[in-house]
Scaffold this active site. Structure first.
Site, short mmCIF file in Angstrom:
data_model
loop_
_atom_site.label_atom_id
_atom_site.label_comp_id
_atom_site.label_asym_id
_atom_site.label_seq_id
_atom_site.Cartn_x
_atom_site.Cartn_y
_atom_site.Cartn_z
N ILE A 251 0.90 -1.22 -0.15
CA ILE A 251 0.25 -0.03 0.54
C ILE A 251 1.33 1.01 0.17
CG2 ILE A 251 -1.40 1.26 1.31
CD1 ILE A 251 -2.57 -1.49 2.75
N ASN A 320 1.66 5.49 6.94
CA ASN A 320 1.37 3.74 6.32
C ASN A 320 1.56 3.06 7.40
OD1 ASN A 320 0.38 1.87 3.81
ND2 ASN A 320 2.53 1.77 4.23
N ALA A 321 2.70 2.89 7.92
CA ALA A 321 3.74 2.52 7.85
C ALA A 321 2.86 1.16 8.98
CB ALA A 321 5.46 2.56 8.58
N GLY A 322 3.45 0.14 9.83
CA GLY A 322 2.83 -0.75 10.64
C GLY A 322 3.05 -2.57 10.47
N LYS A 327 -0.27 -13.73 18.02
CA LYS A 327 -0.76 -14.49 19.04
C LYS A 327 -1.95 -13.97 19.61
CE LYS A 327 3.80 -16.24 18.84
NZ LYS A 327 3.91 -17.92 18.04
N ASN A 379 -10.31 -9.05 15.35
CA ASN A 379 -9.88 -10.45 15.08
C ASN A 379 -9.06 -12.13 15.61
OD1 ASN A 379 -9.36 -12.17 12.40
ND2 ASN A 379 -7.98 -10.64 11.21
N TYR A 385 -2.77 -5.21 17.55
CA TYR A 385 -3.27 -5.03 15.99
C TYR A 385 -4.05 -4.34 16.73
CZ TYR A 385 -3.05 -4.04 10.97
OH TYR A 385 -3.43 -3.81 9.56
N LYS A 389 -5.22 -0.18 16.21
CA LYS A 389 -6.06 0.49 14.66
C LYS A 389 -7.16 1.30 15.27
CE LYS A 389 -3.37 -0.36 10.92
NZ LYS A 389 -2.43 0.57 10.99
#
Length: 482
Positions: A251, A320-322, A327, A379, A385, A389
């Protein structure tokens, strides 16, 4: 890997374009997805075609839409149905040679259906939305666009009128799921009264293939903005400096390419491990490469000093970096938690704060943050994560209303939440996970990095000065989340 190669890696989608594949899918009652029509070569502009327009009585966007669509390459029919009370055609439009009134719908295909629902104040008036789309959907081309304009419910004090306007997104999402099999998009523009004169970039984006993988979504067009002089030109970002983090691949790479396409001088930032690919991209764009690991303790100061010494000030920042460190929570180490929260959340806030403290943003600066539908729906195995976000999406909303943002003349900040996007990373997912990710949306396919990059370019466009604090999902209306 190029976008077209990523698209061709979806063998199910490829098979769905063949007669043999379609017959098998028909027998098994499986979805038959169509290729989405995208437009990547040119900057944002109103696409040519045949459009059908209608509205509720007392709607306030009709004249502005007509003014924007008064172009030689557009044929515009204004629908005045015989059985329901639709809005009358604005008298000024009688001077437009490309506009005519129709009371019945012909078999001729339309590229887009547009409905102005800003005047709907009670449930009875919602019937005009039903009547319009009930009759018009059959005349809409494959890969066509549906765009509904509504009033921002937050502007309305009357509970009924506010809830009627809010209900339109529910109509939109359901219609989007019905039309997705024909690769048709359906979206809503929530317009604050007074902002209808700022529709240009949003009409251009949502009526074109640049929004190909966006459906069932909405953005709010605000009236309390500092207007930026702009035109829908071939190089709308000419003379502007744009920083893209995580630029070397996926992206980020596509975003850098599109911002350069639109005229920006692009600074490509990525980790030292990606030095060669990052340098090659920057050279291709006549831009600048920065090799900085944003997880390092001094990364924020290092980034600021490198930029300040080489470019002066910034106009655009795309965060954008991620990273992911997936786990289940009981098996997740503190280091895995900290790394994700630091890079995906804390560093974004810290970079913005540093730039603001140093008065490093030019007027009308644009900040775009990449969130994720994982932050909306959650998720499995991604507590870190999803937390990062969700946090960044909330930060965008609050920061857009903050004193810091308002002190920076004309600054806007928006977020994009991608769904399943075809990247080298998703290519490595287990087969079943990859197939589920692709099929669980209205189009039954994954999106491309290009789809996210076009949304970034839309938010960065000078004519998008009225878009602030939005979270736009680029997910094909993923079945998860809201």
């Amino acid at each position: 890997m190029l976008d077209k190669d990523l698209l061709m890696s979806d063998l199910y989608l490829k098979a769905a374009q063949t007669q043999f594949g379609q017959s098998i899918m028909q027998t098994l009652n499986l979805p038959k997805p169509l290729y989405l029509k995208r437009e990547e070569s040119a900057s944002l502009r109103i696409p040519a075609g045949n459009y059908l327009l209608a509205g509720c009585p007392k709607s306030f966007c009709l004249s502005s839409v007509l003014n924007t669509l008064h172009l030689p390459e557009i044929n515009l029919d204004f629908f005045e149905g015989a059985t329901v009370n639709f809005s009358e055609r604005p008298k000024a439009s009688e001077n437009y040679s490309n506009t005519r009134s129709v009371t019945t719908l012909s078999e001729a295909g339309y590229n887009a259906l547009i409905f102005d629902a800003t005047g709907a104040g009670d449930t009875l008036q919602l019937a005009s939305i039903y009547e319009y789309f009930h009759g018009a959907l059959g005349a809409l081309n494959t890969n066509g666009k549906i765009l509904i304009l509504a009033q921002d419910p937050q502007q309305l004090n009357d509970p009924l009128a506010s809830s009627v306007q809010a209900s339109i997104i529910g109509f939109c999402k359901s219609l989007a799921k019905e039309c997705g099999r024909r690769a048709i998009n359906c979206n809503v523009l929530y317009v604050q009264k007074g902002a209808q004169k700022y529709l240009d970039s949003s009409l251009a984006f949502f009526l074109s293939g640049k929004s190909a993988f966006i459906t069932g979504q909405s953005v709010t067009i605000a009236s309390h903005t500092l207007k930026q002089t702009s035109t829908m030109s071939d190089k709308p970002l000419a003379g502007k400096n744009a920083l893209v983090t995580g630029a070397a691949n996926g992206i980020g790479r596509e975003t850098a390419l599109l911002l350069a396409r639109d005229g920006a001088h692009v600074i490509c930032l990525d980790i030292p491990h990606n030095k060669e690919s990052n340098k090659a991209l920057a050279e291709q764009l006549n831009g600048l490469a920065l090799d900085i690991d944003l997880l390092k303790a001094d990364a924020v100061e290092q980034t600021y000093k490198a930029l300040a010494s080489q470019i002066g000030k910034l106009d655009i920042v795309v965060h954008n970096a991620g990273i992911t460190r997936d786990k289940t929570l009981t098996k997740m180490s503190r280091e895995q938690w900290d790394q994700v929260l630091t890079l995906n959340f804390e560093r974004i806030v810290a970079l913005n704060q540093r730039f603001i403290e140093q008065a490093f943003f030019n007027e009308h600066a644009r900040i775009v943050c990449i969130s994720s539908i994982s932050g909306i729906a959650g998720n499995f195995g991604q507590t870190n994560y999803a937390c990062s976000k969700a946090g960044i999406a909330a930060y965008v909303e609050r920061f857009s209303q903050s004193t810091s943002a308002k002190k920076n003349s004309g600054m806007t900040i928006n977020a994009i939440a991608p769904g399943f996007i075809e990247t080298q990373m998703t290519q490595s997912l287990p087969f079943l996970s990859r197939e589920l990710g692709r099929r669980l949306n209205a189009f039954s396919q994954g999106g491309l990095p290009l789809d996210v990059a076009e949304a970034v370019a839309y938010f960065c466009h000078p004519a998008s000065h009225c878009l602030n604090g939005n979270l736009l999902r680029v997910c094909g209306l993923n079945l998860l989340g809201k």
